[in-house]
Design a protein around this motif. Structure first.
Motif, PDB file in Angstrom:
ATOM      1  N   SER A 259      11.985  -3.097  31.979  1.00 11.48           N
ATOM      2  CA  SER A 259      12.682  -3.239  30.706  1.00 11.48           C
ATOM      3  C   SER A 259      12.057  -4.357  29.884  1.00 11.48           C
ATOM      4  O   SER A 259      12.379  -5.525  30.064  1.00 11.48           O
ATOM      5  CB  SER A 259      14.159  -3.556  30.957  1.00 11.48           C
ATOM      6  OG  SER A 259      14.786  -3.882  29.725  1.00 11.48           O
TER       7      SER A 259
ATOM      8  N   CYS B 222      12.697  -4.867  26.858  1.00 10.14           N
ATOM      9  CA  CYS B 222      13.803  -5.399  26.041  1.00 10.14           C
ATOM     10  C   CYS B 222      14.556  -6.503  26.769  1.00 10.14           C
ATOM     11  O   CYS B 222      15.312  -7.256  26.159  1.00 10.14           O
ATOM     12  CB  CYS B 222      14.802  -4.295  25.703  1.00 10.14           C
ATOM     13  SG  CYS B 222      14.039  -2.793  25.117  1.00 10.14           S
ATOM     14  N   GLY B 223      14.402  -6.548  28.105  1.00 10.66           N
ATOM     15  CA  GLY B 223      15.134  -7.550  28.868  1.00 10.66           C
ATOM     16  C   GLY B 223      14.400  -8.873  28.985  1.00 10.66           C
ATOM     17  O   GLY B 223      14.973  -9.867  29.446  1.00 10.66           O
TER      18      GLY B 223
ATOM     19  N   TYR C 281      15.952 -12.168  27.902  1.00 13.51           N
ATOM     20  CA  TYR C 281      17.084 -12.634  28.714  1.00 13.51           C
ATOM     21  C   TYR C 281      16.630 -13.168  30.062  1.00 13.51           C
ATOM     22  O   TYR C 281      17.327 -13.945  30.696  1.00 13.51           O
ATOM     23  CB  TYR C 281      18.122 -11.509  28.832  1.00 13.51           C
ATOM     24  CG  TYR C 281      18.467 -10.988  27.457  1.00 13.51           C
ATOM     25  CD1 TYR C 281      19.229 -11.767  26.589  1.00 13.51           C
ATOM     26  CD2 TYR C 281      17.935  -9.791  26.977  1.00 13.51           C
ATOM     27  CE1 TYR C 281      19.482 -11.349  25.288  1.00 13.51           C
ATOM     28  CE2 TYR C 281      18.192  -9.360  25.681  1.00 13.51           C
ATOM     29  CZ  TYR C 281      18.960 -10.148  24.846  1.00 13.51           C
ATOM     30  OH  TYR C 281      19.192  -9.742  23.557  1.00 13.51           O
TER      31      TYR C 281
ATOM     32  N   ASP D 296      19.333 -15.926  31.563  1.00 11.44           N
ATOM     33  CA  ASP D 296      20.495 -15.054  31.780  1.00 11.44           C
ATOM     34  C   ASP D 296      20.223 -14.070  32.922  1.00 11.44           C
ATOM     35  O   ASP D 296      21.121 -13.748  33.696  1.00 11.44           O
ATOM     36  CB  ASP D 296      20.817 -14.258  30.510  1.00 11.44           C
ATOM     37  CG  ASP D 296      21.459 -15.114  29.434  1.00 11.44           C
ATOM     38  OD1 ASP D 296      22.265 -15.986  29.796  1.00 11.44           O
ATOM     39  OD2 ASP D 296      21.152 -14.903  28.249  1.00 11.44           O
ATOM     40  N   VAL D 297      18.997 -13.591  32.964  1.00 10.06           N
ATOM     41  CA  VAL D 297      18.565 -12.710  34.054  1.00 10.06           C
ATOM     42  C   VAL D 297      17.737 -13.557  34.999  1.00 10.06           C
ATOM     43  O   VAL D 297      16.812 -14.250  34.575  1.00 10.06           O
ATOM     44  CB  VAL D 297      17.736 -11.529  33.514  1.00 10.06           C
ATOM     45  CG1 VAL D 297      17.160 -10.695  34.653  1.00 10.06           C
ATOM     46  CG2 VAL D 297      18.587 -10.667  32.589  1.00 10.06           C
TER      47      VAL D 297
ATOM     48  N   ASP E 131      14.398  -8.128  38.595  1.00 12.28           N
ATOM     49  CA  ASP E 131      15.639  -7.511  38.091  1.00 12.28           C
ATOM     50  C   ASP E 131      15.356  -6.554  36.938  1.00 12.28           C
ATOM     51  O   ASP E 131      16.137  -5.645  36.671  1.00 12.28           O
ATOM     52  CB  ASP E 131      16.619  -8.591  37.586  1.00 12.28           C
ATOM     53  CG  ASP E 131      17.142  -9.469  38.715  1.00 12.28           C
ATOM     54  OD1 ASP E 131      17.060  -9.030  39.889  1.00 12.28           O
ATOM     55  OD2 ASP E 131      17.610 -10.582  38.431  1.00 12.28           O
ATOM     56  N   LEU E 132      14.257  -6.794  36.232  1.00 15.55           N
ATOM     57  CA  LEU E 132      13.934  -5.972  35.058  1.00 15.55           C
ATOM     58  C   LEU E 132      13.182  -4.694  35.438  1.00 15.55           C
ATOM     59  O   LEU E 132      12.926  -3.861  34.574  1.00 15.55           O
ATOM     60  CB  LEU E 132      13.095  -6.770  34.064  1.00 15.55           C
ATOM     61  CG  LEU E 132      13.750  -8.031  33.500  1.00 15.55           C
ATOM     62  CD1 LEU E 132      12.822  -8.699  32.485  1.00 15.55           C
ATOM     63  CD2 LEU E 132      15.087  -7.710  32.841  1.00 15.55           C
TER      64      LEU E 132
ATOM     65  N   GLU F 278      15.899 -13.021  19.252  1.00 11.07           N
ATOM     66  CA  GLU F 278      16.260 -13.053  20.678  1.00 11.07           C
ATOM     67  C   GLU F 278      15.523 -14.184  21.397  1.00 11.07           C
ATOM     68  O   GLU F 278      16.087 -14.858  22.268  1.00 11.07           O
ATOM     69  CB  GLU F 278      15.969 -11.697  21.326  1.00 11.07           C
ATOM     70  CG  GLU F 278      16.965 -10.620  20.884  1.00 11.07           C
ATOM     71  CD  GLU F 278      16.542  -9.187  21.224  1.00 11.07           C
ATOM     72  OE1 GLU F 278      17.227  -8.250  20.779  1.00 11.07           O
ATOM     73  OE2 GLU F 278      15.532  -9.013  21.926  1.00 11.07           O
TER      74      GLU F 278
ATOM     75  N   GLU G  36      17.166 -17.505  20.600  1.00 15.30           N
ATOM     76  CA  GLU G  36      18.292 -17.734  21.507  1.00 15.30           C
ATOM     77  C   GLU G  36      17.801 -18.214  22.870  1.00 15.30           C
ATOM     78  O   GLU G  36      18.344 -19.168  23.444  1.00 15.30           O
ATOM     79  CB  GLU G  36      19.112 -16.445  21.677  1.00 15.30           C
ATOM     80  CG  GLU G  36      20.135 -16.545  22.808  1.00 15.30           C
ATOM     81  CD  GLU G  36      20.961 -15.261  23.025  1.00 15.30           C
ATOM     82  OE1 GLU G  36      21.123 -14.486  22.066  1.00 15.30           O
ATOM     83  OE2 GLU G  36      21.448 -15.066  24.169  1.00 15.30           O
TER      84      GLU G  36
ATOM     85  N   LYS H 163      18.660 -21.724  24.715  1.00 13.49           N
ATOM     86  CA  LYS H 163      19.318 -21.795  26.027  1.00 13.49           C
ATOM     87  C   LYS H 163      18.503 -22.596  27.015  1.00 13.49           C
ATOM     88  O   LYS H 163      19.050 -23.156  27.966  1.00 13.49           O
ATOM     89  CB  LYS H 163      19.542 -20.378  26.563  1.00 13.49           C
ATOM     90  CG  LYS H 163      20.690 -19.668  25.849  1.00 13.49           C
ATOM     91  CD  LYS H 163      21.181 -18.474  26.634  1.00 13.49           C
ATOM     92  CE  LYS H 163      22.461 -17.936  26.023  1.00 13.49           C
ATOM     93  NZ  LYS H 163      22.762 -16.576  26.523  1.00 13.49           N
TER      94      LYS H 163
ATOM     95  N   SER I  16      21.307  -6.049  18.157  1.00 14.00           N
ATOM     96  CA  SER I  16      20.732  -7.253  18.745  1.00 14.00           C
ATOM     97  C   SER I  16      21.764  -8.356  18.661  1.00 14.00           C
ATOM     98  O   SER I  16      22.875  -8.148  18.170  1.00 14.00           O
ATOM     99  CB  SER I  16      19.474  -7.643  17.977  1.00 14.00           C
ATOM    100  OG  SER I  16      18.830  -8.717  18.617  1.00 14.00           O
ATOM    101  N   LYS I  17      21.393  -9.532  19.162  1.00 12.87           N
ATOM    102  CA  LYS I  17      22.295 -10.658  19.030  1.00 12.87           C
ATOM    103  C   LYS I  17      21.522 -11.957  19.064  1.00 12.87           C
ATOM    104  O   LYS I  17      20.398 -12.017  19.583  1.00 12.87           O
ATOM    105  CB  LYS I  17      23.361 -10.646  20.132  1.00 12.87           C
ATOM    106  CG  LYS I  17      22.892 -11.093  21.502  1.00 12.87           C
ATOM    107  CD  LYS I  17      24.038 -10.997  22.492  1.00 12.87           C
ATOM    108  CE  LYS I  17      23.655 -11.655  23.807  1.00 12.87           C
ATOM    109  NZ  LYS I  17      23.730 -13.124  23.771  1.00 12.87           N
TER     110      LYS I  17
ATOM    111  N   GLU J 167      26.416 -10.945  16.622  1.00 12.68           N
ATOM    112  CA  GLU J 167      25.934  -9.582  16.855  1.00 12.68           C
ATOM    113  C   GLU J 167      25.404  -8.993  15.549  1.00 12.68           C
ATOM    114  O   GLU J 167      25.967  -9.225  14.480  1.00 12.68           O
ATOM    115  CB  GLU J 167      27.058  -8.714  17.417  1.00 12.68           C
ATOM    116  CG  GLU J 167      27.659  -9.286  18.695  1.00 12.68           C
ATOM    117  CD  GLU J 167      28.727  -8.381  19.307  1.00 12.68           C
ATOM    118  OE1 GLU J 167      28.866  -7.225  18.869  1.00 12.68           O
ATOM    119  OE2 GLU J 167      29.418  -8.856  20.228  1.00 12.68           O
TER     120      GLU J 167
END
Lengths: 460, 460
Positions: free
Chosen positions: B45, B47-48, B51, B56-57, B62-63, B168, B171, B175, B337-338, B343
């Motif tokens: 992914s 897109c992941g 994160y 977060d991930v 995991d992706l 993204e 963010e 973080k 997206s966020k 959002e």
């Protein structure tokens, strides 16, 4: 020329939306508006009562969208605590009783809006009217229940009924620190879902510490020496209760209308045309919880007491009586709810609804998550889909899960309205990003599986 | 009879979905499948990645949806680190280079799937290849960025670009404890929204402590004495940076296909028919980030690099090469997206898209909330809607807000697909309960306002 006279019976969502919209279109010189409300409040959110009882919403007045004074400031002659007791259709007038003074008087109308709402179903069982037994139909009911909770010495709550109100009140009682038992007459809670999906709600309620007893038909409320409710009895058992909450549902309040022969449907609600005019009456409209609505999927009328429909009805009626134009084409039967973090949604037909109207169908059920599986907070979601045999047309969707489960049903609601097939749905361009959806949205996964089932059935 | 030979170029979403779906339909006796992937990973992914970088991930793996070993276990001959360097269309074969051994070899095909994906846009500016400048296109990129973050002595991150990847990554850097500056060439961040909606994103990013500089065209990356990126330069200013993240977008990777004259569209992507076959070639399919897709609202092709489309393409190609049937009708341009809790969603056409294809339209913008206003956690949401002049047909929706804002765009995506008018949308039976929606869902409020604007424009 004298102003046209509009009379509205019922000061809640449908009635006051109609009055407000009519006023937007026509000033007092053109249209006089008189509205009668027998209770203490106007334009409040009955759907919000469980969240006021739970403490999520701080005070009663938060639920009031518009007060009598606000309505009056818009040149609506609103008569509170005044109950219409008779409609004189031929004479174009209504008789109203001032509940405080006891006086009655007649008011003439050129156009009439009936928005008398619904009344809770209260089975005629021993003890049903005892102190400590509470419906949650209106704000007075909510206040009475809160008073009982404050006074209660024990912490056992019994909720009768496991539909929307029942499960929402179970959550409210839990949040208030009560041990909660839900007595459900049916096979599974949430009879608006198929039993296999209701089972998931049952299991989740178990997990939340709510005891749900299925197949439990209440026979009586037993009262104690003080005359207050002390236990709820079924054929096989007795459930001690410090408070009893009734969530058995409602039925259309059409006493006035039926007394003068206005047409009602198989569910006891008034029948209207697409402009929300009462069938056969050019100058009488009706909307909200007292009417039946056309189920666009089943091709039949249903009774659905839901604020969002009532507001739409009122808006449409107000447009039409105010010289504008609007129609209410019908519903597809969308409803969402929750018990704590468990979200519950449905739209369209259940299996038994489809059977009842002669539709042959296939079903598919899938499990997915509301976010990408690897994204934090991803939680399981179960989606059940029904599609018509041969045509593959979507018939219904039910969703039980967490984390964005409920409002996903809206996609199916629009697809139902548009008459889409599940094959068409597999190509829908739904929003994707890991925090919001797996790469295949759960609704798409369900549509794909339903297509596969249709193919195996030799029908697509 | 010898098995038919399928060759797949590219081992990510589109390519491996195609291979897997073809294998589901035909066993190895009927169909041999060889897939070439030049990188280290399959079916992950992209897109992941933001994160994973944000933390977060937890970990890279995991992706990964499916490893090379998992694919091989399904009788797919997967050649990792092997890059196809030439397609011989007439000879029905591809030449591949083993990037570890340096050896090349030819592999014949009866059917070919091109899923070569997209490559990041990297403007040819001084310093663009310096250490400390990171794209986030693939897992290797993500790991390299994480290594830089671990090593960084300062805490200043500059993100170049303010589209989906840019915001993204802003963010993610926030973080990770960095001070974040986003350099945006355009008028407002999120150029996939109209500027008035992009402005809301800008304001929210300000509120989150992210500095966004609009109209900032990067001219160079300045490097320090150690050769690492030290600052990002624009015409008017210099932005010191301990890490530079490029989020400038991607373009279709079609070098191989163009070399042999396969047809590409105005955005550089391969052109396919509805079955995802490359136009003019009966035995070559293409899907994912290397193709253009039909925008059903604009009636033109677009290039959209998005995993959800790639997966659909792969599934459809696999069905078709495996003897089944599937088509990809096109997209309506949905994206969500966020940035932290803000959002962002869009579907259909922006104002400039509508202008570009000759559509006359009206717009309406409303503010609402994701829950009943009185329900705890209700937060503001802005919805902008475009509808065609005269017909009232929905053309597009943009949403910026919190608390369930993004996925509400799906309702508009389905309505666009069905060709609904905004008047029809006002009657949609969307889920209502206080924790999930005001009594008028924000999408319904926007539809009602758009209808009003259409009426005032004398067009409805």
């Amino acid at each position: 020329m004298a102003a046209e006279r509009l009379v509205v019976i019922g000061g809640d969502a449908a009635g006051m939306s109609a009055a407000s919209q009519a006023r937007r279109l026509k000033g007092p010189d053109e249209l006089s508006i008189t509205a009668f409300e027998r209770g203490h409040f106007t334009s409040y959110s009955a759907c919000g009562i469980p969240y006021w009882v739970s403490g999520d919403v701080e005070q009663r007045d938060d639920l009031i969208a518009r007060t009598p004074e606000e309505h009056r400031a818009r040149a609506i002659d609103l008569r509170m605590r005044t109950e219409v007791t008779e409609i004189d259709v031929a004479g174009q007038r209504v008789r109203a009783l001032d509940r405080d003074s006891g006086e009655t008087s007649w008011t003439g109308f050129d156009k009439l809006v009936i928005a008398t709402g619904a009344r809770p179903v209260r089975p005629a069982l021993p003890g049903m009217d005892a102190a400590g037994v509470h419906g949650v139909q209106n704000l007075d009911d909510g206040q009475a229940l809160l008073d009982t909770l404050d006074r209660a010495t024990g912490r056992r709550a019994v909720v009768v009924g496991a539909g929307y109100i029942g499960v929402e009140m179970a959550e409210a009682m839990l949040k208030r620190g009560f041990e909660v038992t839900v007595l459900n007459r049916g096979e599974q809670p949430m009879a608006t879902l198929d039993p296999d999906m209701g089972r998931l709600v049952h299991d989740a309620m178990d997990g939340l510490g709510i005891t749900t007893v299925n197949g439990a038909a209440v026979t009586a409320i037993r009262t104690g020496a003080d005359g207050r409710a002390a236990a709820v009895e079924t054929a096989g058992a007795s459930y001690p209760a410090d408070v009893v909450v009734l969530g058995i549902g409602v039925e259309p309040e059409t006493t006035l209308a039926r007394a003068v022969g206005l047409p009602v449907g198989p569910h006891g609600g008034l029948l209207t045309d697409l402009s929300m005019r009462v069938v056969g009456h050019d100058n009488i409209w009706a909307g909200g919880d007292c009417v039946e609505v056309l189920d666009l999927v089943a091709g039949r009328t249903r009774h659905i007491a839901l604020g969002t429909h009532a507001n739409k009805h009122g808006q449409i009626i107000g447009s039409n009586v105010g010289g504008g134009y609007g129609t209410f084409p019908g519903v597809v039967g969308t409803a969402v709810s929750k018990v704590c973090d468990l979200e519950i949604a449905r739209t369209g037909l259940r299996e038994k609804d489809a059977h009842a109207v002669g539709l042959r169908f296939v079903t598919a059920t899938i499990e997915s998550t509301g976010r990408a599986g690897y994204y934090p907070g991803a939680r399981p979601m179960t989606v059940k889909m029904l599609a018509e045999y041969r045509t593959g047309r979507l018939l219904g969707v039910q969703i039980v899960g967490r984390d964005g489960a409920a409002k996903r049903v809206d996609v199916a609601a629009v697809a139902l309205t548009a008459g889409m097939t599940v094959e068409q749905m597999t190509a829908l361009d739904l929003g994707y990003a890991p925090p919001f959806s797996p790469v295949w949205d759960p609704v798409l996964v369900a549509a794909r599986k339903t297509v596969t089932v249709l193919r195996k059935a030799g029908t697509a």
